[in-house]
Structure formats: C-alpha cells, structure tokens
Design an enzyme around this catalytic site. Structure first.
Site, PDB file in Angstrom:
ATOM      1  N   SER A  33       0.563  -1.066  -0.356  1.00 53.60           N
ATOM      2  CA  SER A  33      -0.083  -0.070  -0.021  1.00 53.60           C
ATOM      3  C   SER A  33       1.243   1.245   0.479  1.00 53.60           C
ATOM      4  CB  SER A  33      -0.900  -0.018   1.109  1.00 53.60           C
ATOM      5  OG  SER A  33       0.084   0.117   2.168  1.00 53.60           O
ATOM      6  N   ASN A 120      -2.366  -2.853  12.732  1.00 51.51           N
ATOM      7  CA  ASN A 120      -4.133  -2.325  13.159  1.00 51.51           C
ATOM      8  C   ASN A 120      -4.593  -1.382  13.647  1.00 51.51           C
ATOM      9  OD1 ASN A 120      -3.713  -4.832  11.546  1.00 51.51           O
ATOM     10  ND2 ASN A 120      -4.792  -6.493  13.208  1.00 51.51           N
ATOM     11  N   THR A 165     -39.882  26.953 -10.507  1.00 55.38           N
ATOM     12  CA  THR A 165     -40.051  25.414 -10.565  1.00 55.38           C
ATOM     13  C   THR A 165     -40.720  24.848 -11.560  1.00 55.38           C
ATOM     14  OG1 THR A 165     -42.634  25.501 -10.297  1.00 55.38           O
ATOM     15  CG2 THR A 165     -41.464  26.518  -7.558  1.00 55.38           C
ATOM     16  N   HIS A 166     -40.293  23.800 -11.768  1.00 58.93           N
ATOM     17  CA  HIS A 166     -40.108  22.235 -12.616  1.00 58.93           C
ATOM     18  C   HIS A 166     -39.531  23.463 -13.776  1.00 58.93           C
ATOM     19  CE1 HIS A 166     -43.898  20.763 -10.586  1.00 58.93           C
ATOM     20  NE2 HIS A 166     -44.400  22.060 -10.250  1.00 58.93           N
ATOM     21  N   SER A 287     -13.896  28.039 -27.287  1.00 59.10           N
ATOM     22  CA  SER A 287     -13.877  26.272 -28.122  1.00 59.10           C
ATOM     23  C   SER A 287     -12.628  27.129 -29.486  1.00 59.10           C
ATOM     24  CB  SER A 287     -15.220  26.902 -28.545  1.00 59.10           C
ATOM     25  OG  SER A 287     -14.931  25.942 -30.105  1.00 59.10           O
ATOM     26  N   LYS A 293     -18.098  31.042 -28.311  1.00 59.10           N
ATOM     27  CA  LYS A 293     -17.988  29.909 -27.348  1.00 59.10           C
ATOM     28  C   LYS A 293     -16.732  30.565 -25.866  1.00 59.10           C
ATOM     29  CE  LYS A 293     -20.284  26.313 -26.748  1.00 59.10           C
ATOM     30  NZ  LYS A 293     -19.962  25.481 -27.252  1.00 59.10           N
ATOM     31  N   ASN A 295     -17.261  29.204 -22.513  1.00 57.07           N
ATOM     32  CA  ASN A 295     -18.111  27.625 -22.204  1.00 57.07           C
ATOM     33  C   ASN A 295     -17.498  27.365 -20.320  1.00 57.07           C
ATOM     34  OD1 ASN A 295     -18.998  26.812 -24.618  1.00 57.07           O
ATOM     35  ND2 ASN A 295     -16.971  26.008 -24.855  1.00 57.07           N
ATOM     36  N   GLU A 300     -18.779  22.454 -15.051  1.00 57.49           N
ATOM     37  CA  GLU A 300     -19.305  21.086 -15.357  1.00 57.49           C
ATOM     38  C   GLU A 300     -18.419  20.347 -15.014  1.00 57.49           C
ATOM     39  OE1 GLU A 300     -18.817  22.860 -19.482  1.00 57.49           O
ATOM     40  OE2 GLU A 300     -19.549  21.459 -20.468  1.00 57.49           O
ATOM     41  N   TYR A 327     -10.078  -6.703  12.266  1.00 57.28           N
ATOM     42  CA  TYR A 327      -9.358  -5.981  11.091  1.00 57.28           C
ATOM     43  C   TYR A 327      -9.245  -7.395   9.969  1.00 57.28           C
ATOM     44  CZ  TYR A 327      -5.780  -4.097   7.792  1.00 57.28           C
ATOM     45  OH  TYR A 327      -5.155  -3.682   6.433  1.00 57.28           O
ATOM     46  N   GLN A 332      -7.439  -2.403   3.917  1.00 60.95           N
ATOM     47  CA  GLN A 332      -6.180  -1.543   3.261  1.00 60.95           C
ATOM     48  C   GLN A 332      -7.459  -0.777   1.865  1.00 60.95           C
ATOM     49  OE1 GLN A 332      -2.324  -2.651   2.682  1.00 60.95           O
ATOM     50  NE2 GLN A 332      -2.518  -2.866   0.975  1.00 60.95           N
ATOM     51  N   LYS A 335      -8.599   3.936   2.056  1.00 61.44           N
ATOM     52  CA  LYS A 335      -7.736   4.925   1.758  1.00 61.44           C
ATOM     53  C   LYS A 335      -7.846   5.568   0.416  1.00 61.44           C
ATOM     54  CE  LYS A 335      -4.299   3.001   4.420  1.00 61.44           C
ATOM     55  NZ  LYS A 335      -5.199   1.596   4.717  1.00 61.44           N
TER      56      LYS A 335
HETATM   57  N1  ARG Z   1      -0.971  -1.395   4.969  1.00 64.59           N
HETATM   58  C1  ARG Z   1      -2.521  -1.922   5.782  1.00 64.59           C
HETATM   59  C2  ARG Z   1      -3.391  -0.935   5.692  1.00 64.59           C
HETATM   60  O1  ARG Z   1      -3.897  -0.313   5.199  1.00 64.59           O
HETATM   61  C3  ARG Z   1      -1.665  -1.654   7.768  1.00 64.59           C
HETATM   62  C4  ARG Z   1      -2.294  -2.556   8.227  1.00 64.59           C
HETATM   63  C5  ARG Z   1      -1.543  -4.061   8.081  1.00 64.59           C
HETATM   64  N2  ARG Z   1      -2.286  -5.355   9.051  1.00 64.59           N
HETATM   65  C6  ARG Z   1      -2.064  -6.635   9.136  1.00 64.59           C
HETATM   66  N3  ARG Z   1      -2.562  -7.692   9.392  1.00 64.59           N
HETATM   67  N4  ARG Z   1      -1.757  -6.852   7.779  1.00 64.59           N
HETATM   68  O2  ARG Z   1      -4.803  -1.756   6.639  1.00 64.59           O
END
Ligand code: ARG
Length: 468
Positions: A33, A120, A165-166, A287, A293, A295, A300, A327, A332, A335
């Site tokens: 990650s 974790n 309205t509408h 454009s 134009k 725009n 948008e 966990y 993962q 993010k």
């Molecule tokens: N890279 C992991 C995550 O984003 C961190 C936690 C990993 N924990 C594990 N037991 N492998 O969730």
C-alpha cells in the site's frame, strides 16, 4: 533491507521468523500500500512519537531508548520533507517503511517501538488523524465559499430574478435570496462534518492487533497527546471501524450534490437563452472551432466530480459490508477513495468559490425574465383574496381566466386594460396595477424566510456576521 531489485530478503521480513521464503512478485504487488499510504507519513510519525513517549512514561521503554526513537523519528521526518526517504514497495506500507528505516538509523531501540501495538491499531490511528485534518481543511474551504455567497447575496439583495419551479417561471425572487439558499445548504454540510468529527475523535492506539495488550499502557495519555477526546472503548471495534471515513464520504457526497446543483444553475444562467449571469475570461474556456463560445467548464467539472465522490462512498461501503471482525486486509482499500474524494471536493469548493466571486448578474435581463411567464399571477390572486375577500380557490380560478385573456393577446397580465380585467371580475379596481410589478411582488413577500429584499439584506448581513 532490500536487495537492489527491491525484492525483500526473507530474513528481513517483519514476519521472517515464521517464513522460509519471500512473497511472489504479484503477492508483493497486490499487498503493498506504500504507493498510496505514503501520504500518511506525518500521522504515522506523530502516532509513533506519542506511543514511544507513553511507553517510556509507563516504564515499558528505557528513557535512553525513548530518546533514540524520538530523535530517529524526527530525522526521518526531516528526510521525508526533504524528499530523501527511500520508500520501498518490498516494505509494504508506510508503517513498516518508517520502522525499518528507524532501525537503520538507531539500531536496536527501533525494534522495541512496536511493543504493545500492531499495525492494525496503528493504521486506524493514522487514518483517523488524516480524516480529522481533512475535515478541518474542508470546513475552512466551505466557510470561504459561504462567505463569498453571503457577500454576493448582500450585493444582490434587491436584484429581482425569475424564480422557478419545474424550471418553469413561477414567481419573482431576488438573486440574493437564491444565493442564500445555498448558504443554508452549506451550513448543514458544516454541521454534518462537525458531527462526524466529534464521533471520529476517539483514539484506537493501544487496541493492538484486536484484543488489547498485556503491557501496562496508558491509552488516555496517547489519546490526549494526539488531540483525541478519549481512547476507543472496545479493542475489536477500534481496529475494525471505518465509520469515520464513511461518514466523511457521506458528508462530502451531500456537499458535492449541493455544489453540483449550483454548478448546474450557473451553467443554465450562463447559457444564451437565459443570459442571467456571465463569467469572466478567468472562469470560462473558449472553443477551438466556434469563436463565439464561452464555456463554463469549471461548473461542468464540479458537477461531474460528484460522480467520483459518490463512487468513493459506494466503494468503501461495499468493501466494509461483509467483513467479520476484526481487522482484515480488505480494509487497506479504505484510503484511496478518501484521498480521491478529498482532492475532488477541494477543487470543487475552490472552483465554486472562484465562480461565485467572479460572476456578474445581468440585472435588466433578470428583471425582464422575472416579469415574463405571468409571474405575478399569484399576486393578482392574493389581491382578490385580500381586498375582495374571495376564497383563494375562487381567486385562483378568476386569475386563470385573466391569464388566458392576456395569453390570447400575447401580452402580460399587467398590460391588460382595467375593462378587460373587469370583464372577468367586475369588482377589480385600478389598485390592481400596483401589485402586478415584479418589484411590488418581491417586496410583498415579507413572511419569515421570504424573498422580500429587506429580509434578504438582513439575512445576508446575519450570515456575513456569523461567518466573520
Ligand atoms: N497497510 C495496512 C492497511 O492499510 C496496515 C495494516 C496491516 N495489518 C496487517 N495485519 N497486515 O490496512
């Protein structure tokens, strides 16, 4: 810790004692990650510093080890800030990258830092710190947009425009009133973010892998050091909860929907058949083929970025929906949606603030369109009720017949003669012409929350004061 092909050397894996071989290349690729969670480096260092200080205070780490760890982490922070940190995919994630680097810098003490914690609780803490900062940054941008809207609302408190309205002409309103409607929406968005922040603000650090720890740690101390209100109360929930990210994405989704509605209105108002407002060169594009134009691309794109933000929410809800506690590596995937939604909302808020500040209302055009489409028909009906004491349903019927008369001649009701109106209702007097102008119409809407310019000016001032 890795060979020159960035392949982990078996004995240096975090779990190397148990494993005879390193991972397959594809295992490393799907597992790593660091490509995205490197973004959490500052939070990770802050969490480790708080953890090390607490361990020392509790007598779990020696003062010497603690100072070595603090100094090492500060040096790593400086390296990362200087762009001189060797991020490695073989070391999987930001937590391991930093810990291994710390070992390279300070030796054995680094290997004691992971006492009484797990990745974790570490990742849950880092991510909460990140989302908390994201909430605060979004609040600041939201406030700037609300300030821009309130300032323009004060300026246009008396400017009459068609209310729809509408998307059909309904009754005249003021442009300031219309802009303040968005301030109300965004104020609810502020409230949702504030609620999410309050619920988020409990610290998972010290929950360890899932069950807590046998070491005499002080979770209240680490919570306080990291600005949390308190530690989380259940270790299983601590490491498996991602509600805070989902709540943030939910709040962003509703906010993006609001920005998208305003963006669509800006697009409509700028279009040639409406021409209620214009945007300057700074907020439009041309454009390459049609020289006439101009725009509204920023509007948008603001509208379109809503799709990413809803996608982030749907994606993470889907990741979480079937996870047994506690966990699981599935998490993962929490993010990237948050990072992507944050950059989308940040750009959208900035672009919308820019457009709101930049736009110029065409006031004569707004007034002309506000008066078209028999927009003061309700004012006529209200006059029949008020002055002739007619029941509203009857007044509606009489007004409908007068509108038909005007429509047949292709004119507005205010352009009919008194005699023509009296042919429908003989008790109408020439006082009626006083209520049929758009100015009289908006001025009469003095009910609380109504569009009367005096109300609008007052509301705009109130918002400017609140947001100052
Ligand atoms: N890279 C992991 C995550 O984003 C961190 C936690 C990993 N924990 C594990 N037991 N492998 O969730």
């Amino acid at each position: 810790m890795t060979d020159k092909n960035d392949t982990p050397v078996k004995g240096q894996l975090q779990w190397g004692g148990r494993f005879a071989q390193g991972p397959a290349a594809v295992m490393q690729a799907i597992n790593a990650s660091i490509g995205f969670d490197a973004k959490l480096w500052a939070q990770d260092i802050a969490g480790s510093k708080a953890h090390a200080a607490m361990l020392a205070k509790q007598g779990i780490l020696t003062p010497e080890d603690e100072s070595a760890i603090q100094a090492g982490l500060d040096a790593i922070k400086a390296d990362i800030e200087a762009g001189q940190f060797p991020f490695s995919e073989a070391l999987e994630d930001i937590h391991t990258n930093i810990e291994v680097r710390l070992g390279e810098r300070i030796g054995e003490a680094a290997r004691r830092l992971h006492t009484a914690r797990s990745r974790n609780d570490q990742v849950a803490t880092d991510f909460k710190l990140f989302v908390r900062q994201a909430i605060d940054d979004t609040q600041a941008q939201l406030k700037a947009l609300m300030q821009a809207l309130s300032a323009r609302a004060a300026e246009y408190a008396h400017t009459v425009m068609p209310g729809f309205t509408h998307l059909q002409t309904a009754q005249p309103v003021t442009f300031g009133h219309h802009l303040l409607a968005y301030v109300e929406m965004l104020a609810r968005d502020q409230g949702r973010l504030a609620d999410a922040r309050a619920r988020l603000n409990e610290c998972p650090l010290g929950a360890a892998a899932l069950a807590g720890t046998s070491f005499p740690i002080d979770r209240f101390a680490t919570a306080e050091a990291l600005g949390f209100a308190r530690p989380t109360a259940n270790s299983l929930d601590s490491v498996s909860d991602r509600d805070f990210a989902l709540e943030f994405l939910s709040a962003l989704s509703i906010m993006a929907m609001h920005l998208s509605r305003l963006a669509e209105e800006i697009i409509i108002w700028c279009s040639a058949p409406y021409k209620l407002i214009s945007l300057s060169d700074a907020f439009t594009t041309g454009s390459s083929i049609m020289p006439q134009k101009r725009n509204p691309d920023a509007a948008e794109l603001t509208k379109a970025k809503t799709g990413r933000i809803y996608g982030a929410l749907t994606g993470l809800l889907t990741v979480m929906k079937g996870l047994p506690m506690a966990y699981a590596k599935d998490m993962q995937e929490d993010k990237e949606p948050v990072f992507d939604a944050l950059s989308a909302i940040s750009l959208s808020l900035a672009a919308t603030t820019g457009m709101v500040t930049d736009l110029k209302a065409d006031e004569p055009r707004m007034a002309a369109l506000a008066g078209s489409g028999f927009s003061t028909a309700t004012d006529l009906a209200d006059w029949l009720v008020r002055v002739l004491k007619m029941p509203f349903r009857d007044a509606h019927h009489v007004t409908g017949r007068i509108v038909r008369l005007a429509e047949a001649q292709g004119i507005d009701i205010s352009e009919l003669s008194l005699a023509e109106m009296q042919s429908v209702e003989p008790r109408i007097t020439d006082e009626i012409f006083g209520v049929l102008t758009i100015q009289a119409s908006v001025a009469s809407r003095t009910s609380y929350g109504g569009t009367a310019p005096a109300n609008v000016a007052q509301q705009a001032a109130l918002w400017q004061e609140r947001l100052a």
